[in-house]
Design a protein around this motif. Structure first.
Motif, mmCIF file in Angstrom:
data_model
loop_
_atom_site.group_PDB
_atom_site.id
_atom_site.type_symbol
_atom_site.label_atom_id
_atom_site.label_comp_id
_atom_site.label_asym_id
_atom_site.label_seq_id
_atom_site.Cartn_x
_atom_site.Cartn_y
_atom_site.Cartn_z
ATOM 1 N N VAL A 77 8.045 -15.924 9.938
ATOM 2 C CA VAL A 77 8.802 -15.783 8.692
ATOM 3 C C VAL A 77 10.293 -15.890 9.005
ATOM 4 C CG1 VAL A 77 7.048 -14.355 7.580
ATOM 5 C CG2 VAL A 77 8.838 -13.269 8.951
ATOM 6 N N PRO A 78 11.115 -16.204 8.005
ATOM 7 C CA PRO A 78 12.560 -16.314 8.232
ATOM 8 C C PRO A 78 13.204 -14.968 8.556
ATOM 9 C CG PRO A 78 11.890 -17.424 6.200
ATOM 10 C CD PRO A 78 10.723 -16.608 6.652
ATOM 11 N N ARG A 79 14.389 -15.051 9.098
ATOM 12 C CA ARG A 79 15.164 -13.843 9.380
ATOM 13 C C ARG A 79 15.430 -13.082 8.093
ATOM 14 N NH1 ARG A 79 20.440 -14.762 12.919
ATOM 15 N NH2 ARG A 79 20.468 -12.537 12.483
ATOM 16 N N GLY A 80 15.330 -11.771 8.195
ATOM 17 C CA GLY A 80 15.683 -10.902 7.079
ATOM 18 C C GLY A 80 14.744 -10.958 5.895
ATOM 19 N N SER A 81 13.525 -11.502 6.087
ATOM 20 C CA SER A 81 12.637 -11.712 4.945
ATOM 21 C C SER A 81 11.539 -10.665 4.794
ATOM 22 C CB SER A 81 11.977 -13.089 5.056
ATOM 23 O OG SER A 81 11.123 -13.148 6.190
ATOM 24 N N VAL A 82 11.410 -9.774 5.761
ATOM 25 C CA VAL A 82 10.313 -8.799 5.744
ATOM 26 C C VAL A 82 10.853 -7.414 5.366
ATOM 27 C CG1 VAL A 82 8.476 -7.694 7.075
ATOM 28 C CG2 VAL A 82 9.049 -10.090 7.500
ATOM 29 N N PRO A 83 10.586 -6.941 4.177
ATOM 30 C CA PRO A 83 11.042 -5.590 3.817
ATOM 31 C C PRO A 83 10.253 -4.530 4.579
ATOM 32 C CG PRO A 83 9.725 -6.523 2.046
ATOM 33 C CD PRO A 83 9.904 -7.610 3.057
ATOM 34 N N VAL A 84 10.906 -3.410 4.821
ATOM 35 C CA VAL A 84 10.264 -2.262 5.452
ATOM 36 C C VAL A 84 10.203 -1.139 4.433
ATOM 37 C CG1 VAL A 84 10.278 -0.636 7.366
ATOM 38 C CG2 VAL A 84 11.253 -2.912 7.673
ATOM 39 N N LEU A 85 9.010 -0.663 4.162
ATOM 40 C CA LEU A 85 8.807 0.465 3.264
ATOM 41 C C LEU A 85 8.475 1.671 4.132
ATOM 42 C CD1 LEU A 85 6.551 -1.346 0.637
ATOM 43 C CD2 LEU A 85 9.054 -1.273 0.751
ATOM 44 N N ALA A 86 9.386 2.607 4.215
ATOM 45 C CA ALA A 86 9.244 3.758 5.107
ATOM 46 C C ALA A 86 8.917 5.007 4.303
ATOM 47 C CB ALA A 86 10.518 3.964 5.918
ATOM 48 N N GLY A 87 7.769 5.606 4.588
ATOM 49 C CA GLY A 87 7.352 6.822 3.900
ATOM 50 C C GLY A 87 7.555 8.045 4.767
ATOM 51 N N THR A 88 7.989 9.124 4.161
ATOM 52 C CA THR A 88 8.257 10.340 4.922
ATOM 53 C C THR A 88 8.243 11.546 3.998
ATOM 54 O OG1 THR A 88 9.855 11.367 6.457
ATOM 55 C CG2 THR A 88 10.762 10.093 4.629
ATOM 56 N N GLY A 89 8.064 12.699 4.578
ATOM 57 C CA GLY A 89 8.200 13.923 3.818
ATOM 58 C C GLY A 89 9.569 14.539 4.012
#
Length: 368
Positions: A77-89
């Motif tokens: 995939v291209p640079r900067g194209s993958v979002p990160v969804l970070a879950g935490t308490g």
């Protein structure tokens, strides 16, 4: 539908393979508190990762899992194209506590996951952190599936992490009349919950985009019942379960395996067992749970259960519930796996994750 292309875990028992091996052996990671005075918080044990890290403990493990998951999946995939969804308490509350106590060399940015994650891989794009209690990464699996199914992202990293904090330990110690030595999900002699440390990450891609898929992400059902600050609500949990089944086009009797939330508390175990009986049938699917071995890892817990579910689907082995010796009467009617692993051929697994305030997520994953 979407595909899970990779999964990585870090728990008190080790990485994903080591954690699964310990679960199959019935081993747990509860140990005396290492970094906090037990008398200060009225808690004597936890499921800690036994290593010194930087002041960003949660972020350090989170980044390591993201790197490992991306290495496995290697999305083109291209640079900067993958979002990160970070879950935490709790995010980096532990770092904030140290900062308030005078720790040097820390900034406000250290309390967020964005910096530590953006440093890991140039394919990563925006980092969105969701503090949604113990179902955070379950909810994010639904968002990840929407993003790849709609074409909004070529791949999504779902990740989660939490580390121990003095304030959360003190809360546990405040509400428990006696100190708990280990979590005993669905057991007649359960005494309550203990915190665990851990992180996990999974890469979600469109169907057909993974070279070696681990499983099919079919659907996640969600609800927010807001019935009570901490107590689970059977109606809210049932709505999430029904939504997962409806969205995936599956029926309850098709579920072969449940990775239960299984906190080892009287209310959660009783309510969860009741909903499983009512919606998946008396003596329906095999039911296991991991918190007796890993502790309650809060924001990472749904993804950690997902990793175990994927390994069960791949290997045909279902680990027993660590700490379950004598099933409680109010948890009857479900096929709890105990004492030894069970050889099975599950094709459809359900992962339960329930958080304070009634934020519930139920994920269905199919064999690859």
């Amino acid at each position: 539908m979407a595909t899970i292309a990779a999964s990585a875990v870090r728990s008190c028992l080790g990485d994903g393979p080591a954690t699964f091996a310990a679960l199959l052996a019935g081993r747990g990671g509860a140990a005396p508190l290492r970094y906090v005075d037990p008398d200060l918080v009225n808690v004597g044990a936890a499921y800690e990762i036994d290593e010194e890290t930087s002041h960003r403990r949660a972020g350090t493990w989170l980044a390591a899992c993201v790197v490992e998951a991306l290495r496995q999946a290697d999305p083109r995939v291209p640079r900067g194209s993958v979002p990160v969804l970070a879950g935490t308490g709790l995010r980096e509350l532990g770092a904030a506590e140290k900062w308030s106590a005078g720790a040097a060399g820390m900034t406000v940015e250290d309390l967020h996951f964005t910096g530590v994650l953006r440093e890991t891989d140039d394919r990563l794009g925006p980092v969105v952190t969701v503090c949604n209690a113990c179902s955070a990464t379950g909810h994010l699996l639904a968002l990840a599936q929407d993003l790849v199914d709609s074409g909004a992202a070529p791949a999504v990293v779902v990740a989660g992490a939490d580390s121990l904090t003095v304030s959360m330990l003190a809360m546990i110690g405040r509400v428990a009349p006696d100190r708990t030595e280990r979590i005993r999900p669905f057991d007649a002699d359960r005494t309550g919950v203990l915190l665990g440390e851990g992180a996990a990450a999974a890469v979600v891609v469109p169907d057909g985009a993974a070279a070696a898929p681990l499983g099919r992400l079919l659907a996640t059902g969600m609800s927010c019942d807001a019935a009570h600050e901490t107590a689970p609500d059977a109606g809210g949990i049932a709505r999430a379960m029904r939504e997962a089944l409806d969205r995936s086009g599956r029926k309850g009797e098709e579920v072969d395996l449940v990775l239960a939330h299984g906190t080892g508390t009287e209310l959660n175990d009783r309510v969860e067992a009741r909903v499983l009986r009512e919606h998946l049938g008396e003596n329906g699917p095999l039911v296991t749970a991991i918190k007796g071995a890993t502790g309650h890892t809060s924001g990472a817990s749904a993804l950690m259960s997902l990793d175990v579910a994927l390994r069960c689907l791949a290997t045909g082995w279902v680990p027993p519930v660590a700490g379950l010796d004598r099933p409680a009467a109010d948890c009857g009617g479900v096929r709890l796996v105990r004492s030894a692993p069970v050889r099975a051929r599950p094709r459809l697994a359900q992962v339960d994750a329930f958080g304070f305030g009634g934020v519930n997520a139920v994920t269905l994953v199919g064999a690859a």
